[in-house]
Design a protein around this motif. Sequence first.
Motif, short mmCIF file in Angstrom:
data_model
loop_
_atom_site.label_atom_id
_atom_site.label_comp_id
_atom_site.label_asym_id
_atom_site.label_seq_id
_atom_site.Cartn_x
_atom_site.Cartn_y
_atom_site.Cartn_z
N LEU A 91 0.68 -1.22 0.00
CA LEU A 91 -0.06 0.01 -0.04
C LEU A 91 0.72 1.37 -0.06
O LEU A 91 0.71 2.14 -0.78
CB LEU A 91 -0.89 0.14 1.09
CG LEU A 91 -2.25 -0.76 1.07
CD1 LEU A 91 -3.05 -0.63 2.39
CD2 LEU A 91 -3.05 -0.22 0.10
N ALA B 56 1.12 4.01 -3.03
CA ALA B 56 0.91 5.20 -2.83
C ALA B 56 2.33 6.25 -3.16
O ALA B 56 1.94 7.22 -3.77
CB ALA B 56 0.59 5.61 -1.33
N LEU C 166 -1.49 -3.65 -7.10
CA LEU C 166 -1.42 -2.50 -6.29
C LEU C 166 -0.59 -1.34 -6.82
O LEU C 166 -0.74 -0.25 -6.84
CB LEU C 166 -0.99 -2.70 -4.70
CG LEU C 166 -2.09 -3.21 -3.92
CD1 LEU C 166 -1.55 -3.74 -2.62
CD2 LEU C 166 -3.18 -2.14 -3.75
N LEU D 35 -2.56 0.28 -9.51
CA LEU D 35 -3.63 1.33 -8.95
C LEU D 35 -2.63 2.61 -8.71
O LEU D 35 -3.47 3.61 -8.97
CB LEU D 35 -4.17 0.62 -7.79
CG LEU D 35 -5.14 1.50 -6.72
CD1 LEU D 35 -6.19 1.91 -7.30
CD2 LEU D 35 -5.29 0.86 -5.48
N GLY D 36 -1.73 2.67 -7.95
CA GLY D 36 -0.97 3.66 -7.71
C GLY D 36 -0.78 4.59 -8.91
O GLY D 36 -0.74 5.79 -8.91
N LEU E 277 -3.71 6.34 -10.14
CA LEU E 277 -4.12 7.38 -9.45
C LEU E 277 -3.23 8.45 -9.77
O LEU E 277 -3.71 9.69 -9.87
CB LEU E 277 -4.12 7.17 -7.79
CG LEU E 277 -5.31 5.96 -7.31
CD1 LEU E 277 -4.94 5.77 -5.83
CD2 LEU E 277 -6.53 6.52 -7.89
N ALA F 194 -7.99 10.72 -3.95
CA ALA F 194 -8.08 9.27 -3.66
C ALA F 194 -6.67 8.99 -3.50
O ALA F 194 -6.53 7.82 -2.60
CB ALA F 194 -8.74 8.61 -4.91
N LEU F 195 -5.62 9.35 -4.14
CA LEU F 195 -4.21 9.33 -3.90
C LEU F 195 -3.85 9.45 -2.36
O LEU F 195 -3.13 9.04 -1.82
CB LEU F 195 -3.52 9.82 -4.91
CG LEU F 195 -2.03 9.85 -4.74
CD1 LEU F 195 -1.76 8.25 -4.70
CD2 LEU F 195 -1.21 10.44 -5.75
N LEU G 113 -5.06 6.75 -0.26
CA LEU G 113 -4.11 5.68 -0.42
C LEU G 113 -2.87 5.74 0.38
O LEU G 113 -2.35 4.97 0.99
CB LEU G 113 -3.83 5.29 -1.87
CG LEU G 113 -2.99 4.20 -1.99
CD1 LEU G 113 -3.68 3.06 -1.79
CD2 LEU G 113 -2.79 4.14 -3.54
N ALA H 44 -3.61 5.47 3.90
CA ALA H 44 -3.72 4.01 4.27
C ALA H 44 -2.37 3.12 4.26
O ALA H 44 -2.08 2.39 5.19
CB ALA H 44 -4.65 3.48 3.15
N GLY H 45 -1.47 3.66 3.34
CA GLY H 45 -0.23 3.21 3.25
C GLY H 45 0.57 3.36 4.50
O GLY H 45 1.35 2.33 5.08
#
Length: 847
Positions: A216, A220, A271, A274-275, A278, A827-828, A831, A834-835
């Motif tokens: 995560l 990010a 993941l 995903l990063g 974003l 959203a980034l 993340l 969260a990371g």
Amino acid sequence: MIKNGALGLLPYFYEPRAEKGKQQPNGLSLELLNLQSKSLNSCMKIQFQKDILPHLLGIAFFYLLVVGYFSPLVFDGQIIFQGDILQWEGSAKEVLDYRAATGEQALWTNRMFGGMPTYFISLEFAGDITNLAISILTLGLPHPINGLFFGMLAMYLLLLSYGVRPIFSVAGAIAFSFNTYNLLSLEAGHNAKIWAVCLIPLILTGIHLAFDRKRLLGAALLGLGLLLQLKFNHLQITYYTLIIAVVYVITRLGYDWKKEGFGSLSKTIALLVLGAILGVGGNLGRIANALDYSPYSTRGKATIETAGAGLDKEYAFGWSNGILESMTLLVPDFYGGGSTTPLPKDSASEKALRSQGLEPAQINDFVKGAPTYWGDQPFTGGPIYGSVILVFLAILGIWVAPRASLITFGSIIVLSLMLSWGKNLAWFNYTLFDILPGYNKFRAVSMALGMTLFAIPVLGMIALEKLTHAKALKPLLISGGIVTGTTLLLAVMGSAFFRFEGSGDVNYPDWLVTALQSDRKDLLASSAWKSFAFVALAMGAIFFYLKGKISESILGIGLIVLVTLDVWTINRRYLNSDSFKGNPAREFFAETPAEKSIAADKGYFRVLALTEGLTQGARTSYRFNSLGGYHGAKLRRYQDLVDYRLEFELQDFIKKAQEGNFDWTGISTINMLNTKYLIAGAESKAVFENPEANGPAWVPSQLVPVASNKEEMDKLGTIDTKAQATINTKEFGEQSAGAGTLTLTKHAPNEMSYRAEMTKPGLAVFSEIYYPAGWTAKVDGKEAPILRTNYLLRGLSLPAGTHEIVFTFAPASYTATKTPMILFQYALVLLLIAGLVTTYKKSDASR
């Protein structure tokens, strides 16, 4: 002990619980006591002096280094004299003024090349958080030097993620950020390039952490790095970053496939994707605008049928690093330094000039900027150098670095050097130019050395870390022997291997060329001795550490001092106190009598400054709509017009004017662009008013049908643009000539309004650049198709009668992407939070 600390308050916040029915004396269950003990031990494991202080000291040193080097900027309010930034200020003036006056973004500017989108000039989005993020991450340091601070911080994080101890990581970070590539770019004004390069370590840190199961946080950081790098819109550096990432991922997959398995690696890749999404999505508007513009720019498909797509090879590879020029990584003055370099007192050139009886002032001017460079590039601001110490350590990595790191960063070093050689390794680079998607849109391939100067410190510091654990002397002696031997050979015998002939030597008499060659030999020898000394000192410090004679702290501080001195002394030649000015823009853009006389005319027109030419300056754009400008991504059709028509018309006009014949009718293409004034100097008498300028819009009495762009360009050189106009009937069908008059009633960057009085229906021509990706036209409130006429002007087919015409520029690439772009950014941020939380919890649980 608990009661003396903060945890001693815990009993007052918990209800007493019995353990197996037994009440503890203090009211706490044994379970809670165990929890307290575990929390206390966890907190005690975070030792300020060991776990926090080194990082704070490293960051403080980075900050002080930047502040110290650029103290005139930080403390005295002075500004680095950056030629390209001054040109940018000229090109962006209309956009900045419009934003300040209206709070809106000007998406089109009329100030350069007759008109062009502002996507690569100055583009802002409401709600964009990237500026705030940069301010926080760089601790409020001013632009552009904040990029250097962030580069050190990002490289420091990358090296830490590889297990390099903090004190060594500081030295590697300094070598990366304070290399001459960055400082020379700063002096030239290539601020976006510096930032893009300095974000590479953050992007790779994210990828590396993800593969090390901090998925995560890694995703990010990758997203954050991409978000900021794409903000600076330097796509060539982003392309090189992609190459680095691909090399890393391929190597890592090859090593981890059997150990990790498909499931684990697929989670990591997912993941990271995903990063990346974003990060890219957080620049959706910028990317959409760039993609929108690219097909119409000089980077896009050719319009003249005989020309090729993308950039011409000769243009793209104009700045190709010589193969031997890579030796500047070891010896900065291997090729004489910059194109102009100050010579020491009593140099051979100074003695030669003195012997010829030249005036002291002439001699001084020459030796202060002697043509010492004798490499393969047309000219250069200085050598590419990031400390010979790091090159020595990178070579050490051949023997001691982990195989995966050696393959990854060794491959990047070799590949980037090969890319930088350009036409000097034509079989390789011309092939890539033809087959790699998008690669033919970039120029100055020597820019690939940014990858080299990134990979060398990483490999070098990983190697040093491993060596200090292995305590092995043999690799140190081998790698040190290679580098010290090479530098010593160049210092003692370098003059025997080369001819020291520069391409510009033909401009000087033989006696001066001989003296210059002697000075170039001396520069090589002196520089080689310095490199030898730095490597010998670094090698000696490491040797004594391995022998247990000095501590880790002494070794680390010694390397930091040596690396800092090495890069500082080289950089001060090129960016020093003379590079700072009180306010260079005020002097550069000071209004001349010529400009003042033109400013008295409040009409709508264009200006051509003969002192700047058509593509070499944006000073005129600061005040007027200019026929010329300064930008690396012009509209393709405008560049065609420059190459095929404007240059020839202008040369012919100047030649006749020098003979006393001002042939205004002979510049019909310049006239159709509504060029009312030509400037030949700063004085008011140097302004020439063009009586034949076509004005903002007109109705031609005759149409000339054409079937191709080439034919249209050829016809453009033969017609009277006031009375005639070309139309490509294959694209726009048959059109008819009309009669009438048009009046410009309102003009702004994003909107132009006219009143038409047509006595006969037909084609109206507007002296504005045709660009289909965003411009729309309404005639009396109803949308009408915009036609292209005269190769690059706008046209409308108008009915008879009086009409109100409004052209509006509102490209969907901007308007439709603003909101999604901001949502991606937030959203980034989520993340990233969260990371950080997940990583902290895992770290806390493992204590």
